[in-house]
Design an enzyme around this catalytic site. Structure first.
Site, PDB file in Angstrom:
ATOM      1  N   HIS A  54       0.829  -1.214   0.000  1.00 50.08           N
ATOM      2  CA  HIS A  54       0.000   0.000   0.000  1.00 50.08           C
ATOM      3  C   HIS A  54       0.863   1.264   0.000  1.00 50.08           C
ATOM      4  O   HIS A  54       0.513   2.283   0.605  1.00 50.08           O
ATOM      5  CB  HIS A  54      -0.949   0.009   1.197  1.00 50.08           C
ATOM      6  CG  HIS A  54      -1.927  -1.127   1.208  1.00 50.08           C
ATOM      7  ND1 HIS A  54      -3.071  -1.122   0.446  1.00 50.08           N
ATOM      8  CD2 HIS A  54      -1.912  -2.316   1.876  1.00 50.08           C
ATOM      9  CE1 HIS A  54      -3.741  -2.251   0.652  1.00 50.08           C
ATOM     10  NE2 HIS A  54      -3.056  -2.991   1.499  1.00 50.08           N
ATOM     11  N   ASN A 127     -10.258  -3.332   1.781  1.00 45.19           N
ATOM     12  CA  ASN A 127      -9.890  -3.267   0.368  1.00 45.19           C
ATOM     13  C   ASN A 127     -11.127  -2.987  -0.469  1.00 45.19           C
ATOM     14  O   ASN A 127     -12.239  -2.900   0.052  1.00 45.19           O
ATOM     15  CB  ASN A 127      -9.244  -4.578  -0.084  1.00 45.19           C
ATOM     16  CG  ASN A 127      -7.817  -4.739   0.389  1.00 45.19           C
ATOM     17  OD1 ASN A 127      -7.064  -3.779   0.463  1.00 45.19           O
ATOM     18  ND2 ASN A 127      -7.435  -5.964   0.718  1.00 45.19           N
ATOM     19  N   TYR A 337       0.103  -4.304  11.472  1.00 49.13           N
ATOM     20  CA  TYR A 337      -0.094  -2.931  11.008  1.00 49.13           C
ATOM     21  C   TYR A 337       0.516  -1.923  11.972  1.00 49.13           C
ATOM     22  O   TYR A 337       1.242  -1.017  11.571  1.00 49.13           O
ATOM     23  CB  TYR A 337      -1.586  -2.643  10.803  1.00 49.13           C
ATOM     24  CG  TYR A 337      -2.090  -3.042   9.444  1.00 49.13           C
ATOM     25  CD1 TYR A 337      -2.026  -4.375   9.021  1.00 49.13           C
ATOM     26  CD2 TYR A 337      -2.624  -2.118   8.574  1.00 49.13           C
ATOM     27  CE1 TYR A 337      -2.484  -4.750   7.779  1.00 49.13           C
ATOM     28  CE2 TYR A 337      -3.092  -2.488   7.322  1.00 49.13           C
ATOM     29  CZ  TYR A 337      -3.012  -3.808   6.933  1.00 49.13           C
ATOM     30  OH  TYR A 337      -3.453  -4.176   5.693  1.00 49.13           O
TER      31      TYR A 337
END
Length: 485
Positions: A54, A127, A337
């Site tokens: 990303h 997504n 993350y």
């Protein structure tokens, strides 16, 4: 208008910003030119490590407004009343390519949304597809390595891409999505967004529901063919960034309607397939879409680096009434993350303006570290419990507890009656029109025919045959025809 004075980082006025200090006219530069050294040193440090995935993204601010009563499902305060609005920030992105890649490419799109709620920030990281390629996070680094640039050739290699998919039959469903008509959105405004994972909602009575999020674009879904995308990427690599920026600047504010599917927690164990499998969707006939609200984007960031590149989203940022599920991919991302942002931005990245809560008060015992801006007053303690009226726990869990049982170990996912890797991919294929099927087959054959190993091709063909006999036959014939040319 009074002329502003240019200064150094320490606030001293700059006498000359056009010429470096030298030893005489035309002489060598002097080490004592503090302004020059400061400018060069800052320039060398202007960027941070790009995201592994990303990396290329665009963002915007907006708001989320509740339009329907969902208090029967969750006690989350920002969803507690029809008409309630919450400020948001969203980051759209491609997945596989680097920061310098083009927008108009065949790749999933990130749809990461931050809600600045009164109870803290809630991050929903999803997504533009409702499923993903794998179902266990231990395979994620290998999957991403296969999709990114090869260490030797320095480019994305069809051999690597399809070799991984050949050994990951659960990817067949997502491959069918990616190679289909929605694989290249025409813009970020013209695509849906999904939470993809299964999450847990808990209401005020303590009842738990597993939910899936669906953001349906109000602009309508529009996509590009492979040929259109190649032409657009060559003409304007920033096509999707440009479209989003200009639309909002014109006041054409993009919006999405949020729906959820809600499954009573007690029904999960006996559902016909694993409801926590990220490679599968829940049929709407089983759990219909229920409208929640609308997302509107109405303000562009003032600085892309500060607000888009430094935006940090983590699916472990929950608020009361929302929590995780046993989705293994989600469980892995709860760690990965936040850890990625600690590496890229530092342990105090949550204090950056784009990441800091807007209305919720942050009060904890975190201190120090790089770029710390919140270290407390002189009498504040950095340990707990204490006798100095420091912040204390609430004893109120954010979500309902998850029941666990059995032996520890590296277990395969639990088997449900319809748990196979192919039936949903086949169902998706059969939903397509004849034209859509033709484009899907051509897109798959375009990549698979470039693979140099016959055994890898055969493994992938077997997956499409298993999904649907016609699907497999058409892909096989198209690959053979391209390889014979």
């Amino acid at each position: 208008m009074t002329q502003r004075v240019l200064t150094t980082e320490s606030g001293a006025p700059v006498a000359d910003n056009q010429n470096s200090a030298t030893a005489g006219v035309g002489g060598p530069i002097l080490l004592q030119d503090q302004h020059l050294l400061e400018k060069l040193a800052r320039f060398n440090r202007e960027r941070i490590p790009e995201r592994v995935v990303h990396a290329r993204g665009s963002g915007a601010y907006g708001y989320f407004e509740v339009t329907d009563d969902v208090t029967g499902f969750t006690r989350a305060d920002f969803l507690s009343a029809v008409g309630k609005r919450t400020e948001t920030f969203i980051r759209f992105s491609t997945v596989a390519d680097s920061l310098g890649g083009a927008d108009a490419v065949r790749d999933p799109r990130g749809f990461a949304l931050k809600f600045y709620t009164d109870e803290g920030n809630y991050d929903l990281v999803g997504n533009n597809t409702p499923v993903f390629f794998i179902k266990d996070p231990i395979k994620f680094p290998d999957f991403i390595h296969s999709q990114k640039r090869d260490p030797f050739t320095g480019r994305q290699e069809p051999d690597n891409v399809w070799d991984f998919w050949a050994h990951a039959p659960e990817a067949t469903h997502q491959v069918t999505w990616l190679m289909g008509d929605r694989g290249i959105p025409a813009s970020y405004r013209h695509m849906n967004g999904y939470g993809s994972h299964t999450y847990q909602w808990t209401n005020a009575e303590g009842e738990a529901f597993f939910v899936k999020y669906h953001f349906k674009t109000n602009q309508g879904v529009r996509s590009l063919s492979s040929e259109q995308a190649a032409e657009l990427a060559g003409r304007d690599g920033n096509s999707h960034q440009t479209d989003l920026l200009q639309a909002i600047e014109r006041g054409v504010n993009p919006s999405w309607t949020l729906y959820v599917q809600a499954m009573p927690a007690a029904e999960a164990a006996d559902y016909r397939f694993n409801p926590f499998d990220l490679t599968k969707v829940w049929p709407h006939s089983d759990y219909p879409l229920q409208r929640v609200g609308r997302l509107v984007l109405d303000r562009n960031p003032d600085n892309v680096f500060a607000e888009v590149e430094q935006a940090a989203f983590s699916p472990n940022n929950f608020v009361p009434g929302i929590g995780p599920s046993p989705d293994k991919m989600l469980q892995g991302r709860l760690f990965a993350y936040a850890d990625a942002h600690r590496y890229r931005l530092g342990v105090n990245h949550t204090q950056l303006p784009v990441n800091a809560p807007r209305t919720a008060v942050v009060d904890n015992y975190g201190r120090d570290g790089l770029h710390a801006t919140r270290n407390g007053a002189r009498h504040d303690k950095n340990y707990e419990p204490n006798s100095y009226a420091g912040p204390a726990q609430t004893d109120a869990a954010l979500a309902a507890p998850l029941a666990v049982h059995g032996w520890t170990g590296t277990h395969a996912a639990p088997a449900h009656t319809k748990d196979d890797d192919f039936f949903q991919a086949g169902a998706l294929y059969r939903l397509m029109s004849e034209d859509e099927k033709g484009r899907l087959v051509a897109n798959i054959a375009g990549g698979l025919s470039q693979v140099t190993r016959d055994d890898v091709i055969e493994k992938n063909l077997a997956h499409f045959h298993a999904a649907d006999a016609e699907y497999g036959k058409r892909v096989e014939e198209a690959v053979r025809a391209r390889r014979e040319d």
